[in-house]
Design a protein around this motif. Structure first.
Motif, PDB file in Angstrom:
ATOM      1  N   ASN A  54       0.801  -1.218   0.000  1.00 37.24           N
ATOM      2  CA  ASN A  54       0.000   0.000   0.000  1.00 37.24           C
ATOM      3  C   ASN A  54       0.838   1.274   0.000  1.00 37.24           C
ATOM      4  OD1 ASN A  54       0.643   0.679   2.919  1.00 37.24           O
ATOM      5  ND2 ASN A  54      -0.413  -1.280   3.211  1.00 37.24           N
ATOM      6  N   MET A  55       2.162   1.116  -0.027  1.00 36.55           N
ATOM      7  CA  MET A  55       3.058   2.269  -0.042  1.00 36.55           C
ATOM      8  C   MET A  55       4.377   1.830  -0.671  1.00 36.55           C
ATOM      9  SD  MET A  55       4.284   4.696   3.160  1.00 36.55           S
ATOM     10  CE  MET A  55       2.631   5.316   3.494  1.00 36.55           C
ATOM     11  N   ASP A  97      -5.810   3.364   5.795  1.00 39.63           N
ATOM     12  CA  ASP A  97      -5.825   3.238   7.242  1.00 39.63           C
ATOM     13  C   ASP A  97      -4.849   2.164   7.726  1.00 39.63           C
ATOM     14  OD1 ASP A  97      -7.260   1.203   6.064  1.00 39.63           O
ATOM     15  OD2 ASP A  97      -8.823   1.129   7.586  1.00 39.63           O
ATOM     16  N   HIS A  98      -3.845   1.837   6.904  1.00 36.68           N
ATOM     17  CA  HIS A  98      -2.862   0.833   7.296  1.00 36.68           C
ATOM     18  C   HIS A  98      -1.847   1.433   8.272  1.00 36.68           C
ATOM     19  CE1 HIS A  98      -3.830  -2.489   4.460  1.00 36.68           C
ATOM     20  NE2 HIS A  98      -4.410  -1.508   3.790  1.00 36.68           N
ATOM     21  N   THR A  99      -1.064   0.569   8.885  1.00 36.36           N
ATOM     22  CA  THR A  99      -0.035   1.050   9.822  1.00 36.36           C
ATOM     23  C   THR A  99       0.955   1.961   9.116  1.00 36.36           C
ATOM     24  OG1 THR A  99       1.211  -0.992   9.403  1.00 36.36           O
ATOM     25  CG2 THR A  99      -0.209  -0.956  11.342  1.00 36.36           C
ATOM     26  N   THR A 100       1.263   1.655   7.859  1.00 35.04           N
ATOM     27  CA  THR A 100       2.171   2.509   7.087  1.00 35.04           C
ATOM     28  C   THR A 100       1.593   3.911   6.928  1.00 35.04           C
ATOM     29  OG1 THR A 100       1.126   1.535   5.130  1.00 35.04           O
ATOM     30  CG2 THR A 100       3.249   0.650   5.791  1.00 35.04           C
ATOM     31  N   HIS A 101       0.322   3.986   6.602  1.00 32.78           N
ATOM     32  CA  HIS A 101      -0.328   5.278   6.418  1.00 32.78           C
ATOM     33  C   HIS A 101      -0.334   6.077   7.723  1.00 32.78           C
ATOM     34  CE1 HIS A 101      -2.735   2.957   3.158  1.00 32.78           C
ATOM     35  NE2 HIS A 101      -1.585   3.372   2.687  1.00 32.78           N
ATOM     36  N   ASN A 102      -0.594   5.391   8.819  1.00 31.32           N
ATOM     37  CA  ASN A 102      -0.644   6.078  10.106  1.00 31.32           C
ATOM     38  C   ASN A 102       0.715   6.615  10.532  1.00 31.32           C
ATOM     39  OD1 ASN A 102      -3.417   5.881  11.688  1.00 31.32           O
ATOM     40  ND2 ASN A 102      -3.221   4.048  10.420  1.00 31.32           N
ATOM     41  N   ALA A 138       9.437   3.387   5.207  1.00 28.19           N
ATOM     42  CA  ALA A 138      10.118   2.180   4.723  1.00 28.19           C
ATOM     43  C   ALA A 138      11.327   1.857   5.597  1.00 28.19           C
ATOM     44  CB  ALA A 138      10.545   2.368   3.269  1.00 28.19           C
ATOM     45  N   PHE A 139      12.046   2.888   6.053  1.00 29.24           N
ATOM     46  CA  PHE A 139      13.202   2.657   6.931  1.00 29.24           C
ATOM     47  C   PHE A 139      12.763   2.142   8.301  1.00 29.24           C
ATOM     48  CE2 PHE A 139      15.704   5.691   4.188  1.00 29.24           C
ATOM     49  CZ  PHE A 139      16.674   4.757   3.824  1.00 29.24           C
ATOM     50  N   VAL A 140      11.620   2.646   8.799  1.00 22.56           N
ATOM     51  CA  VAL A 140      11.086   2.155  10.075  1.00 22.56           C
ATOM     52  C   VAL A 140      10.753   0.678   9.959  1.00 22.56           C
ATOM     53  CG1 VAL A 140       9.128   2.270  11.663  1.00 22.56           C
ATOM     54  CG2 VAL A 140      10.238   4.374  10.903  1.00 22.56           C
ATOM     55  N   PHE A 141      10.065   0.305   8.889  1.00 24.72           N
ATOM     56  CA  PHE A 141       9.714  -1.099   8.682  1.00 24.72           C
ATOM     57  C   PHE A 141      10.972  -1.952   8.523  1.00 24.72           C
ATOM     58  CE2 PHE A 141       5.424  -0.106   8.754  1.00 24.72           C
ATOM     59  CZ  PHE A 141       4.622  -1.194   8.432  1.00 24.72           C
ATOM     60  N   SER A 142      11.975  -1.398   7.846  1.00 20.39           N
ATOM     61  CA  SER A 142      13.238  -2.136   7.687  1.00 20.39           C
ATOM     62  C   SER A 142      13.912  -2.342   9.036  1.00 20.39           C
ATOM     63  CB  SER A 142      14.177  -1.375   6.746  1.00 20.39           C
ATOM     64  OG  SER A 142      13.622  -1.231   5.458  1.00 20.39           O
ATOM     65  N   PHE A 170      -1.251  -0.402  17.082  1.00 21.39           N
ATOM     66  CA  PHE A 170      -2.700  -0.307  17.261  1.00 21.39           C
ATOM     67  C   PHE A 170      -3.077   1.017  17.934  1.00 21.39           C
ATOM     68  CE2 PHE A 170      -6.686  -1.322  19.569  1.00 21.39           C
ATOM     69  CZ  PHE A 170      -7.465  -1.690  18.475  1.00 21.39           C
ATOM     70  N   PHE A 171      -2.295   1.418  18.922  1.00 26.53           N
ATOM     71  CA  PHE A 171      -2.541   2.688  19.624  1.00 26.53           C
ATOM     72  C   PHE A 171      -2.419   3.859  18.653  1.00 26.53           C
ATOM     73  CE2 PHE A 171      -0.968   6.419  21.913  1.00 26.53           C
ATOM     74  CZ  PHE A 171      -1.930   6.544  22.907  1.00 26.53           C
ATOM     75  N   ILE A 172      -1.424   3.801  17.776  1.00 26.99           N
ATOM     76  CA  ILE A 172      -1.224   4.874  16.802  1.00 26.99           C
ATOM     77  C   ILE A 172      -2.433   4.997  15.877  1.00 26.99           C
ATOM     78  CG2 ILE A 172       0.127   5.571  14.778  1.00 26.99           C
ATOM     79  CD1 ILE A 172       2.601   4.435  16.178  1.00 26.99           C
ATOM     80  N   THR A 173      -2.954   3.854  15.408  1.00 23.89           N
ATOM     81  CA  THR A 173      -4.092   3.899  14.490  1.00 23.89           C
ATOM     82  C   THR A 173      -5.375   4.365  15.182  1.00 23.89           C
ATOM     83  OG1 THR A 173      -4.691   1.576  14.874  1.00 23.89           O
ATOM     84  CG2 THR A 173      -3.129   2.031  13.106  1.00 23.89           C
ATOM     85  N   LYS A 174      -5.543   4.028  16.452  1.00 21.94           N
ATOM     86  CA  LYS A 174      -6.766   4.389  17.170  1.00 21.94           C
ATOM     87  C   LYS A 174      -6.783   5.852  17.588  1.00 21.94           C
ATOM     88  CE  LYS A 174      -9.667   2.028  18.120  1.00 21.94           C
ATOM     89  NZ  LYS A 174     -10.898   1.702  17.357  1.00 21.94           N
TER      90      LYS A 174
END
Length: 362
Positions: free
Chosen positions: A161-162, A287-292, A304-308, A348-352
């Protein structure tokens, strides 16, 4: 020692060659076709970027995958019947997933047809010997394997999604499988060659998929990667044995949670939030974790660096399990699950509590 050196040189040369080939192939495809995977302007609604780009990456993945399969026979020849059947099953299932993804990118196939093909891919794996060994009853193992296959295929698709996210996550999952096979002395297996080939294809694709990307992998790529990662996950995560060759249920579950941490967290959070909002989990959204993470102020490259970074940390923990944990204890289960739970709850906290995310999802 000389034989191991020759195998290393063989794989190193193949990896460099297949990576360079992937770079060249994606460059050719990008200049050759500008519309594959671009169905209509409505597609931009569910993509993070509003810029329409061709979905070509999956074609290079599959071609490199086939090259790896063909070259293997030149260097090592056919294996025993059990390994051959399992490998052929993976090749057949990935081929079906690739064709289904290609059809979806070109013609926007119906969701039911996509689900049916995903289920068929799982059946191929099960009938050819790639099945999760978790329960004492084979039927339960087979059913759980089908659920796993369909779940991972959709999870990787949703994670795409990104820019660069699915590519990066897939690379790290495959690297961990490669490490496990190396530690188990399985360097001469077909899967070892295939994994190296697909990693090379992903690195070549990442050159064009890193933000700002020039192309997407599309369903052609995400469905191919989904079934391949699901199969690799069965053989080298779910069925990963300890140093002594023993299977332990807690160890199996924790290994899978750590290796597939990012797609599992993202998919689970998205499904929970959408159900709570009364929305379908299967309809795309921003509304994915990446988007948030982006709503918090991070750029696409920083996400992308955070996920890496998370993938690297999780990979180190998995390597520790593969290499050093001989006797699995309850402390291992609690400690590693706590790590997974902390990351899950943080995301989850970030998205909520992200107002912009809730506004985009509404």
């Amino acid at each position: 020692m000389e034989e191991k050196y020759q195998i290393f040189i063989t794989y190193a040369s193949f990896f460099v060659g297949i990576t360079a080939f992937s770079l060249l192939l994606n460059s050719i495809l990008l200049n050759f076709a500008k519309t594959l995977g671009i169905r209509d302007q409505k597609e931009t609604v569910i993509r993070w970027s509003n810029e329409v780009k061709p979905a070509l990456g999956g074609i290079s993945f599959f071609i490199c995958f086939l090259i790896a399969s063909a070259i293997y026979s030149l260097f090592f020849g056919a294996g025993n019947a059990e390994i051959e059947n399992s490998s052929l099953g993976i090749i057949f299932a990935t081929s079906m997933a690739f064709l289904m993804g290609l059809a979806d990118d070109a013609y926007d196939t119906r969701p039911f047809l996509k689900f049916a093909v995903q289920l068929l891919c799982g059946l191929v794996l099960v009938t050819t010997g790639t099945s999760i060994e978790l329960f004492s009853i084979d039927l339960l193992n087979d059913i759980f394997t089908l659920i796993w296959v369909v779940g991972i295929m959709n999870s990787i698709n949703m994670l795409d999604n990104m820019d660069a996210i699915s590519s990066v996550v897939s690379i790290f999952i495959l690297l961990l499988a490669l490490i496990y096979m190396a530690l188990q002395g399985q360097q001469s297996s077909l899967e070892f060659m295939i994994v190296i080939g697909v990693i090379g294809s992903l690195i070549g694709f990442l050159f064009y998929n890193w933000h700002p990307s020039k192309m997407y992998m599309g369903d052609t790529g995400s469905q191919f990667l989904g079934i391949l990662l699901a199969a690799i996950g069965v053989k080298y995560c779910w069925n990963a044995t300890s140093i002594d060759g023993d299977l332990n249920t807690s160890r199996q579950i924790i290994t899978v949670l750590l290796v597939f941490l990012l797609p599992l967290i993202d998919t689970t959070i998205v499904v929970i939030n959408r159900i709570n909002r009364g929305q379908s989990p299967f309809v795309g959204g921003k509304d994915h974790t990446t988007h948030n993470l982006s709503y918090l102020g991070l750029s696409d490259s920083q996400v992308a660096f955070v996920f890496s970074g998370v993938a690297i940390l999780s990979g180190l923990l998995v390597y520790y399990i593969f290499r050093f944990v001989k006797d699995w204890t309850h402390l291992h289960t609690i400690g590693f699950f706590a790590y997974f739970l902390v990351l899950f709850l943080t995301m989850f906290f970030i998205t909520k509590h992200n107002k912009k995310s809730n506004k985009e999802a509404a």
